[in-house]
Write a protein that holds these residues in place. Structure first.
Motif, mmCIF file in Angstrom:
data_model
loop_
_atom_site.group_PDB
_atom_site.id
_atom_site.type_symbol
_atom_site.label_atom_id
_atom_site.label_comp_id
_atom_site.label_asym_id
_atom_site.label_seq_id
_atom_site.Cartn_x
_atom_site.Cartn_y
_atom_site.Cartn_z
ATOM 1 N N ALA A 1 58.176 23.872 79.777
ATOM 2 C CA ALA A 1 57.101 24.104 79.129
ATOM 3 C C ALA A 1 55.560 23.706 79.304
ATOM 4 N N GLY A 2 54.824 23.547 79.068
ATOM 5 C CA GLY A 2 53.492 23.165 78.937
ATOM 6 C C GLY A 2 52.343 24.175 79.060
ATOM 7 N N ALA B 1 62.250 30.111 77.768
ATOM 8 C CA ALA B 1 63.141 31.018 76.865
ATOM 9 C C ALA B 1 64.043 29.855 76.355
ATOM 10 N N ASN B 2 64.487 29.433 76.733
ATOM 11 C CA ASN B 2 66.259 28.507 76.369
ATOM 12 C C ASN B 2 65.222 26.913 76.742
ATOM 13 N N PHE B 3 63.714 27.453 76.891
ATOM 14 C CA PHE B 3 63.779 25.362 77.012
ATOM 15 C C PHE B 3 64.293 24.545 78.046
ATOM 16 N N GLY B 4 64.926 25.490 79.386
ATOM 17 C CA GLY B 4 65.012 24.505 79.670
ATOM 18 C C GLY B 4 66.433 23.789 79.992
ATOM 19 N N ARG B 5 66.684 23.679 78.884
ATOM 20 C CA ARG B 5 68.422 23.659 78.444
ATOM 21 C C ARG B 5 69.681 24.479 78.500
ATOM 22 N N LEU B 6 69.429 25.482 79.112
ATOM 23 C CA LEU B 6 70.319 25.943 79.763
ATOM 24 C C LEU B 6 70.981 25.852 80.797
ATOM 25 N N GLU B 7 72.056 25.871 81.914
ATOM 26 C CA GLU B 7 72.322 25.494 82.868
ATOM 27 C C GLU B 7 72.387 26.290 83.459
ATOM 28 N N GLN B 8 71.798 26.519 84.909
ATOM 29 C CA GLN B 8 71.655 27.832 85.841
ATOM 30 C C GLN B 8 72.868 27.263 87.227
#
Length: 236
Positions: free
Chosen positions: A32-33, A62-69
């Protein structure tokens, strides 16, 4: 106790929150940002005496950095190095010091569990700044990795998130992952200040914390911040 908050993520409350908090975790324009929002937020922090921190996350708006990878230690190192370097590139010309680094979202959670990933993140930070505080989840791999290399670390706890019996944060997919009432958030903040927290299920977990986090994108963020600030100042 220090009160920190995630900012520059597009939520509408940043100006109000900056007047209440001690430390700001400024999004590094991945999850974000934007560069201009980093600069604007950092200058507001300077005006209000708030510590400026970098808040690196996954490149996943798209997932605000909250989806684990699925990531390797090398990939974590590169993610963190790139974002901290970018933050310093904005802060240095306006002479605002970088006080701390706190990872965001899924990157935070994965590195908190995996010591090799945590070590990669710490190494990435130190490549860019030798004299910065690492804000990490209390009792997690974050703390071990930072202490191994003599990095200054502040153990972090959360007033607006619930805990699992092992001391981890409840996944956001769980219906009880967040506290939605000021009373519940304040009760948890008081518990943390006294050295423990109650997990889902009722277990008491010992918890040492130097900094307390409030999420700036929460619906009740300003209300929570004002209330907990009063509690921390009064010691009640």
């Amino acid at each position: 106790m220090d009160l920190n908050c995630d900012l520059a993520e597009g939520a509408p409350f940043d100006h109000q929150l900056i007047e209440t908090i001690d430390s700001a975790n400024i999004a590094c324009a991945f999850h974000a940002g934007s560069p201009s929002l980093i600069r604007e937020t950092a200058l507001l922090c300077l005006d209000h005496g708030v510590h400026v921190g970098a808040h690196p996350g996954f490149l996943d708006r798209a997932n605000f950095g909250r989806l684990e990878q699925q990531v390797t230690p090398q990939e974590v190192y590169e993610l963190v190095t790139f974002q901290v370097a970018g933050m310093l590139g904005i802060l240095n010309p306006i002479e605002i010091p970088l006080h701390h680094v706190k990872l965001h979202g899924a990157l935070y959670n994965q590195t908190a569990r995996d010591l090799n990933l945590a070590r990669a993140a710490v190494h990435g930070i130190l490549e860019q700044h030798q004299d910065v505080v690492f804000y990490g989840l209390a009792g997690s791999a974050h703390i071990q990795a930072a202490r191994e290399v003599g990095m200054k670390v502040w153990q972090e706890a959360f007033m607006d998130r619930t805990y699992q019996p092992d001391g981890s944060l409840t996944p956001r997919s769980h219906p009880d992952a967040l506290h939605h009432s000021t009373e519940a958030a304040l009760n948890q903040a008081r518990e943390i200040a006294s050295g423990h927290v109650t997990a889902l299920g009722g277990q008491k977990i010992a918890l040492q914390a130097d900094t307390l986090c409030l999420h700036g994108d929460g619906e009740h963020a300003v209300e929570f911040a004002l209330a907990v600030r009063e509690v921390l100042r009064s010691g009640q």
